[in-house]
Design a protein around this motif. Sequence first.
Motif, PDB file in Angstrom:
ATOM      1  N   VAL A 132      -0.001   4.213   1.008  1.00  0.00           N
ATOM      2  CA  VAL A 132      -0.085   4.922   2.080  1.00  0.00           C
ATOM      3  C   VAL A 132       0.542   4.524   3.379  1.00  0.00           C
ATOM      4  CG1 VAL A 132      -1.873   6.094   3.544  1.00  0.00           C
ATOM      5  CG2 VAL A 132      -2.194   5.819   1.138  1.00  0.00           C
ATOM      6  N   CYS A 133       0.445   3.269   3.597  1.00  0.00           N
ATOM      7  CA  CYS A 133       0.794   2.648   4.902  1.00  0.00           C
ATOM      8  C   CYS A 133       1.979   1.579   4.726  1.00  0.00           C
ATOM      9  CB  CYS A 133      -0.561   2.104   5.739  1.00  0.00           C
ATOM     10  SG  CYS A 133      -1.082   0.842   5.050  1.00  0.00           S
ATOM     11  N   CYS A 145      -5.862  -2.693   1.219  1.00  0.00           N
ATOM     12  CA  CYS A 145      -4.630  -3.349   2.197  1.00  0.00           C
ATOM     13  C   CYS A 145      -5.277  -3.600   3.644  1.00  0.00           C
ATOM     14  CB  CYS A 145      -3.561  -2.153   2.461  1.00  0.00           C
ATOM     15  SG  CYS A 145      -4.080  -0.764   3.518  1.00  0.00           S
ATOM     16  N   LYS A 156      -5.545  -2.230   6.319  1.00  0.00           N
ATOM     17  CA  LYS A 156      -5.820  -0.983   7.196  1.00  0.00           C
ATOM     18  C   LYS A 156      -6.883  -0.390   6.326  1.00  0.00           C
ATOM     19  CE  LYS A 156      -1.825   0.197   9.578  1.00  0.00           C
ATOM     20  NZ  LYS A 156      -0.527   0.901   9.724  1.00  0.00           N
ATOM     21  N   HIS A 202      -7.101   0.808   3.132  1.00  0.00           N
ATOM     22  CA  HIS A 202      -7.006   1.957   1.830  1.00  0.00           C
ATOM     23  C   HIS A 202      -7.148   0.916   0.256  1.00  0.00           C
ATOM     24  CE1 HIS A 202      -3.925   3.568   4.995  1.00  0.00           C
ATOM     25  NE2 HIS A 202      -4.937   4.543   4.740  1.00  0.00           N
ATOM     26  N   CYS A 224       0.976  -1.231   0.139  1.00  0.00           N
ATOM     27  CA  CYS A 224       0.012  -0.040   0.082  1.00  0.00           C
ATOM     28  C   CYS A 224       0.888   1.285  -0.039  1.00  0.00           C
ATOM     29  CB  CYS A 224      -0.873   0.040   1.017  1.00  0.00           C
ATOM     30  SG  CYS A 224      -2.057   1.564   1.605  1.00  0.00           S
TER      31      CYS A 224
HETATM   32 ZN   LIG Z   1      -2.974   1.020   3.453  1.00  0.00          ZN
END
Ligand SMILES: [Zn+2]
Length: 294
Positions: free
Chosen positions: A21-22, A35, A37, A39, A19
């Motif tokens: 972002v994370c 993902c 989390k 996203h 991902c």
């Molecule tokens: Zn993520």
Amino acid sequence: MTIQEQAGLLAEEASLFACPVCGEAMEMTGSSLRCAKGHSYDVAKPGYVNLLRNPPSTRYDKSLFVSRRKLMEDGLFDSLLDRLAERIQANEAPQESSGSAPRLLDAGCGEGSPLVRLQERLAGRAGLELLGVGVDLAKEGIRLAARSSSRTVWCVGDLANSPFRDGSFRYILSLLSPSNYAEFRRLLEADGLVLKVVPQADYLQELRARLYGDSLRPEEEARQAADWFRQHFQLADEETVRYSFPVREETWSELLAMTPLAWKATAEQLAEVRQSPPAEVTVSMRILAGRRPG
Ligand SMILES: [Zn+2]
């Protein structure tokens, strides 16, 4: 590729992604990569995934990619792609087949035809099935790329924060595109190969001469690019590929439309230059092949 075909391919290859972002692992859920989390990135028509949240503004618009594609179909880079295919083939020869197809990332793939044509060459001549992965910041390029029927993962993404896991690629190709070598090193398999293609001073010199009078790019640019490469990778080998490409009337307009060289020209200059096509243009590139430093 259709949306369904791309989603199917992404489901098979989900382990490739991280991902953006994370950094978490991702999996396909329905028609989205998601993902742990939460996203989520949708597969879009005609068959690509967009992993960029905030697309940058860019001068690489659709018409530029359409022109590039026509030139690729005309064969502008065919001899270069032949050499790249041979280089990859030579690297594969001594290796035992490990079952899953090696992955080839085209970092900054634009409208995708160089990657598709490279995959075709490898499959046709060497029976070498590589999974192609094309990534570019420009959505217009990827949308065009995804229209091909090739079995290739297409994604809009940022190479500076690339959405892939460490060591995912046996090959990374950077063809006339800015490179992020720190990311390349992270993404490369331990014994993988980076292929960096650097334009030489006489690349498209006929175009430059007509636009600006001086026909050569500064020698310094190519040299600096090669030095920068050697600072990040262990140079395995390098070679220059140079040939003349015959220019037809349509080809000339496409050439003027595709290259950033023409961006600085005025409309009058361009109109004048359009009237005086050369018989051929020079394609001149240095291929640098490198490995991760030990
Ligand atoms: Zn993520």
